[in-house]
Design a protein around this motif. Structure first.
Motif, PDB file in Angstrom:
ATOM      1  N   GLU B  69       0.882  -1.040  -0.034  1.00 31.76           N
ATOM      2  CA  GLU B  69      -0.088  -0.080  -0.158  1.00 31.76           C
ATOM      3  C   GLU B  69       0.885   1.148  -0.064  1.00 31.76           C
ATOM      4  O   GLU B  69       0.329   2.359  -0.295  1.00 31.76           O
ATOM      5  CB  GLU B  69      -0.874   0.108   1.317  1.00 31.76           C
ATOM      6  N   HIS B  70       2.125   1.023   0.462  1.00 31.83           N
ATOM      7  CA  HIS B  70       2.965   2.478   0.641  1.00 31.83           C
ATOM      8  C   HIS B  70       3.970   2.242  -0.641  1.00 31.83           C
ATOM      9  O   HIS B  70       4.821   3.081  -0.574  1.00 31.83           O
ATOM     10  CB  HIS B  70       3.588   2.541   1.821  1.00 31.83           C
ATOM     11  N   ILE B  71       3.776   1.527  -1.708  1.00 30.01           N
ATOM     12  CA  ILE B  71       4.646   1.906  -2.928  1.00 30.01           C
ATOM     13  C   ILE B  71       3.660   2.378  -3.739  1.00 30.01           C
ATOM     14  O   ILE B  71       2.530   2.251  -4.051  1.00 30.01           O
ATOM     15  CB  ILE B  71       5.048   0.514  -3.251  1.00 30.01           C
ATOM     16  N   ASP B  72       4.346   3.261  -4.855  1.00 31.51           N
ATOM     17  CA  ASP B  72       3.616   3.799  -5.656  1.00 31.51           C
ATOM     18  C   ASP B  72       3.015   2.912  -6.562  1.00 31.51           C
ATOM     19  O   ASP B  72       3.763   2.084  -6.942  1.00 31.51           O
ATOM     20  CB  ASP B  72       4.745   4.628  -6.755  1.00 31.51           C
ATOM     21  N   TYR B  73       1.759   2.875  -6.952  1.00 33.67           N
ATOM     22  CA  TYR B  73       0.867   1.728  -7.558  1.00 33.67           C
ATOM     23  C   TYR B  73       1.613   1.512  -8.862  1.00 33.67           C
ATOM     24  O   TYR B  73       1.369   0.345  -9.593  1.00 33.67           O
ATOM     25  CB  TYR B  73      -0.435   1.775  -7.635  1.00 33.67           C
ATOM     26  N   GLU B  74       2.213   2.388  -9.678  1.00 33.01           N
ATOM     27  CA  GLU B  74       2.552   2.143 -11.001  1.00 33.01           C
ATOM     28  C   GLU B  74       4.149   1.335 -10.761  1.00 33.01           C
ATOM     29  O   GLU B  74       4.445   0.769 -11.927  1.00 33.01           O
ATOM     30  CB  GLU B  74       3.010   3.472 -11.631  1.00 33.01           C
ATOM     31  N   ASP B  75       4.728   1.346  -9.695  1.00 38.23           N
ATOM     32  CA  ASP B  75       6.019   0.410  -9.718  1.00 38.23           C
ATOM     33  C   ASP B  75       5.783  -0.695  -9.116  1.00 38.23           C
ATOM     34  O   ASP B  75       6.626  -1.571  -8.472  1.00 38.23           O
ATOM     35  CB  ASP B  75       7.070   1.230  -8.534  1.00 38.23           C
ATOM     36  N   VAL B  76       4.501  -1.121  -8.877  1.00 33.11           N
ATOM     37  CA  VAL B  76       4.320  -2.384  -8.107  1.00 33.11           C
ATOM     38  C   VAL B  76       4.257  -3.588  -8.605  1.00 33.11           C
ATOM     39  O   VAL B  76       4.491  -4.535  -8.196  1.00 33.11           O
ATOM     40  CB  VAL B  76       3.031  -2.136  -7.080  1.00 33.11           C
TER      41      VAL B  76
END
Lengths: 454, 454
Positions: B69-76
Motif C-alpha cells: 500500500e505504501h509503494i507507488d502503484y505504478e511501480d508495484v
C-alpha cells in the motif's frame, strides 16, 4: 449541505442579501448559519461594505471568526480594518490560533499591536507565542489548541477529559500523551481509546513510537511526511521534546496547494499566480520583472549574434533557423529543470544522489539530441537540397540539446547545493541562458565551416 | 518512529538485510515490523530479488499488503509478478480495496483475471465493483471499507458496532447513517458520538445536511472540496443516493500531488515527470514527443522567415533581434497560460467568468507590452544609434506581447470550452505558436517600413 454551484450560491446570496436589507435578523441568521463556513465566506466577500457592516452586527464574534477562517488570509485585511477594533480583536481571539497568526502576519505591525492590547491576556499570549515563528515552518502552521492526556491517567479519565475539551480542540482523533515534565512521550488515537478497557492506563495503550517534527521544520517537508505516512495530525516539539503544538491535515492541504502554486509560478516566470481579484496593473506588476530581465538578456543574445554579422552577411539563410534552434534548446532545458525541481521537491533527488541524476540527464540529452539532430538534418536536406546546411543545423541541435539538458538540471542542483533559492533558476531564466548557448554553438559552427556553406 | 533520514534508513536496511541473509526470522520480523509501512516499503523496494523472496516467506499476506500500500502503484507490478499467484491474490485481498484496485488497473488484464479467480468471492466482488469506475473519478479513489450505522439505532448500539468494526474500517471518525433502503441520510462524527448520551437515537444526533459526491465526480474537484471545506472524509453516492463508498483525506493528498505534477509537467512539455528509477531511455521517451513536434513547428517558423529572405538580404541586422522578440513572446504566453490553467484548476475562472479574465489579460498585455516596447526602443536607439530600428523592435515587442498574452490565456480557455483536454495547450506549444506570431509581426513590419531601415 452540498458544495454550492454558482447558481445555487447566487440564490442563497439573494436570500441572505434580502434578509439583511430588510433587517430581518432571525431570517438572516437562519439562512446564513445553515451554510458551510466556506460558502458563508464566499458570499460574505461578495457583499458591499455597508451590507457587511450589518453582518458584523448580526453575528457573534465567534460566528464571524468561522467566516474569516475560510477566507484566504491574504485577502482578509480590509475586513478587519472596517470592523470596530474591539470586535476585530475578539474575532481574532475566537479563531484557531494558527489562522489568527496567519492573518496577523499579513497585517500592519501597528494594527497587530493594538489588536493584541485589546485582547484577553490568555488569547494574546497564545498568539504572541506563535507570531515568533518563521513563515513556512512547522511553528507557523501549527495550532496550540490540542488535547493532551497524562501517561498515568486511566482510559476512563482520559475519555472524560477528551469529552470536555472536544468542542475547542482542533482535533481529538489523535491525543498526545505527556509526562510530568511536559515531554511528549506517546500518542493515542481515539480509535484505540474507544477500543481500550476503561481501567487501563494510558501508558499501557499509548503508542510510544511516534513521529514528531521540530518547530523549525520546513512546511514542504511536513507535507511530504503527511503524504507518505498518511497522518491526520503531527505533534510539533522544541529541541527538548516539549510538545508545542500540533499540525492537522487540513492545514497541510493548504500547504500543498501553496507549494504547488509556487513551483508552477516559478516555472512560468511569474512572481506569484494572480489572485482572482487582481486587476490588470497588479497582474502586470507580477509579470514585468521577468519580462524586463529577459529583455536585457535578449539584448545580450542580440549583441552576441551581432558579432557574427560577417557570417550572416555571407550566408543570410542562417537566420531563418535561429528560432528553431533556440526554441528547442529552451524547451529541453525547461524539461530538465522541471524534472530536477520536482525531484528535489519530492525528495527523490536526495535519495538518488545528485551525481546519478546528472549522469542520467547527460545520457538523456545524448539520446534526444541524436534523435532530433538526425531528423533535422533529413528535413533540411530534403527541403533546402543542401546537405551541409542540414548537417550544420542537425549538429547544432545535437550539441545544443546535450548542453541545454545538462544546464537545465545542473543549475537548480548547484543552486540548491549553494543554498541559493532555486527561484532564480526559473523557467524563463533557463530558457534564455539556453538561447544564448544555442546561438553561440550554431553561429560558431557556421563560422568555422563557412566555406562549405557558400 | 522518526521520518527516516538517509543514513538512518541505511542503518535499518543493513540490520534487516543481515537478519534476512542469516535467516533469522524473528530478528527480521522484529526489526522490520517496528518501522512505519512507508519505511518498510522504501527498504523493500531497494532489496535484490532473491532477498525479497525471503520477505514473501517471512511475512504474512496482511503484513505484505501494508508494504504494498505504501509503494507507488505504478511501480508495484514486478513485485506481484514475482510472488506466487496465490500469495499475490491474498495480498491484494488484504489491501484497502481502493489501493488494490489502483494496482490491478496497472496490471495486465490476464493477470488480473487470474488473481480474481483465486481470490475469496467476497473480496473479489468488492474489487470487481470498483474496477468498473473510470480513472480519476470518485469511484476510482473511494474505498468500500467504511462503517455505517442505522438512523434508528441508539448511540450505545452505534458505539458497540463501531468498536467491532474499527480494526477493518478505513476511518471511524466519520460514520455515515443510512435508512432501511440504504439511502444515505446523515453523518455523525466520532467527536459528536462520544459527547452524546448513550440512549439518544442516531437520528437525533446525526447531521442531516451532509456533503456527498457523485461516483463519477472528477478527482480534482473532490480535492478542491476537501481543501475548501476541511473534510476528513466524504461519502460517495450513486444517482439514487445509495452510499457506495467513502473517500478519505489521505487519498486526497496523493490526488493533489498527482494533479500538481500533471499541471507542472504540461507546462514544461513532458508527458510525465520521470520516476526516480527511470533510466535515460525512459526519460528520453517522455521528452521526445514534444521535442519532435517542436522540431516540425520550428521548421514551419523557419520557412515563414524564409519568405522574408529579400528583407533579410537588404537589412541583415534584423536577424540579431529574432531570439529577443521570439523569447519575450514565448515567455509572456507561458505566463498567461500558467495563470489561466491554475485559475481553471482552482475554480476561480468559473467563478469570475471567462470574459472578465480575457479582458484583464488584454489589459495586462497592453501594460507589459507598452513598458517593454518603450524600454526596447530606448536600449536599441542608444546601442545601434538607429531610431527606426529601435522603433521597429519596440513596436514589434509591444504588438507581440499583447497578442501573445491573449493567445496564452485564450487557447486553454477555448479548449476547455470545447471540452478538449487542455494538455495540448501546454507550455512549449504556446511558446512555439507565439514564436511564429512574433516573427510574422516583426518581419511584416520590417518589410512594410523597409525604406526607413536602409
Amino acid at each position: 449541505m452540498e458544495h454550492l454551484e454558482t447558481d445555487e450560491r447566487e440564490r442563497m446570496w439573494e436570500k441572505v442579501q434580502e434578509a439583511l436589507l430588510n433587517d430581518q435578523i432571525d431570517q438572516f441568521r437562519a439562512e446564513f448559519l445553515e451554510m458551510h463556513p466556506y460558502d458563508q465566506a464566499s458570499i460574505f466577500t461578495d457583499m458591499d461594505a455597508d451590507v457587511r457592516r450589518k453582518v458584523y452586527m448580526y453575528l457573534s464574534p465567534e460566528e464571524i471568526s468561522e467566516v474569516m477562517e475560510h477566507i484566504d488570509y491574504e485577502d482578509v485585511e480590509p475586513f478587519f480594518s472596517e470592523m470596530d477594533p474591539r470586535l476585530a480583536s475578539q474575532v481574532l481571539a475566537d479563531m484557531s490560533t494558527d489562522d489568527a497568526v496567519d492573518i496577523l502576519n499579513s497585517l500592519d505591525k501597528n494594527k497587530v499591536a493594538s489588536f493584541l492590547t485589546i485582547m484577553d491576556d490568555n488569547d494574546s499570549d497564545e498568539i504572541k507565542d506563535l507570531l515568533h515563528y518563521e513563515e513556512k515552518t512547522a511553528g507557523s502552521i501549527m495550532t496550540t489548541e490540542f488535547v493532551v492526556v497524562k501517561a498515568n491517567q486511566t482510559v476512563r479519565e482520559a475519555m472524560l477529559h477528551l469529552r470536555r475539551e472536544a468542542p475547542d480542540a482542533e482535533t481529538i482523533y489523535y491525543t498526545y500523551v505527556i509526562d510530568e515534565d511536559k515531554h511528549l512521550v506517546g500518542v493515542i488515537s481515539l480509535r484505540d481509546l474507544i477500543i481500550a478497557e476503561d481501567e487501563w492506563l494510558i501508558s499501557e495503550v499509548m503508542n510510544e513510537r511516534l513521529v514528531s517534527v521540530a518547530v523549525g521544520e520546513d512546511q514542504e517537508e511536513i507535507a511530504r511526511m503527511f503524504r507518505d505516512y498518511d497522518f491526520l495530525a503531527l505533534p510539533v516539539v522544541d529541541f527538548q521534546n516539549h510538545l508545542l503544538g500540533i499540525i492537522t491535515v487540513d492545514d497541510v492541504l493548504d500547504v500543498m496547494e501553496e507549494e504547488a502554486n509556487e513551483d508552477y509560478s516559478k516555472l512560468a516566470g511569474i512572481s506569484d499566480i494572480d489572485s482572482p481579484d487582481d486587476h490588470a496593473f497588479a497582474s502586470a506588476k507580477k509579470r514585468l520583472p521577468w519580462l524586463i530581465i529577459l529583455l536585457f538578456l535578449g539584448s545580450l543574445t542580440a549583441s552576441l549574434i551581432g558579432r557574427f554579422e560577417d557570417t550572416l552577411d555571407v550566408v543570410p539563410i542562417l537566420a531563418i533557423f535561429i528560432p528553431l534552434i533556440a526554441g528547442m534548446a529552451g524547451n529541453t532545458g525547461t524539461q530538465a529543470l522541471a524534472v530536477a525541481v520536482r525531484g528535489m521537491a519530492t525528495g527523490e533527488v536526495d535519495k538518488q544522489g545528485k551525481r546519478k541524476i546528472i549522469m542520467r540527464e547527460a545520457a538523456t540529452g545524448l539520446i534526444t539530441g541524436a534523435s532530433c539532430g538526425v531528423l533535422a538534418t533529413v528535413i533540411i536536406f530534403f527541403w533546402q537540397q543542401d546537405i551541409y546546411l542540414g548537417l550544420l543545423v542537425g549538429l547544432s541541435i545535437f550539441a545544443t540539446l546535450v548542453v541545454a539538458t545538462l544546464a537545465g538540471s545542473l543549475v537548480p542542483l548547484v543552486m540548491d547545493r549553494l543554498n541559493i533559492d532555486p527561484a532564480v533558476a526559473s523557467g524563463p531564466f533557463i530558457t534564455t541562458i539556453n538561447d544564448i548557448i544555442s546561438v553561440l554553438i550554431y553561429f560558431g559552427m557556421a563560422t568555422a565551416f563557412m566555406n562549405l556553406l557558400t
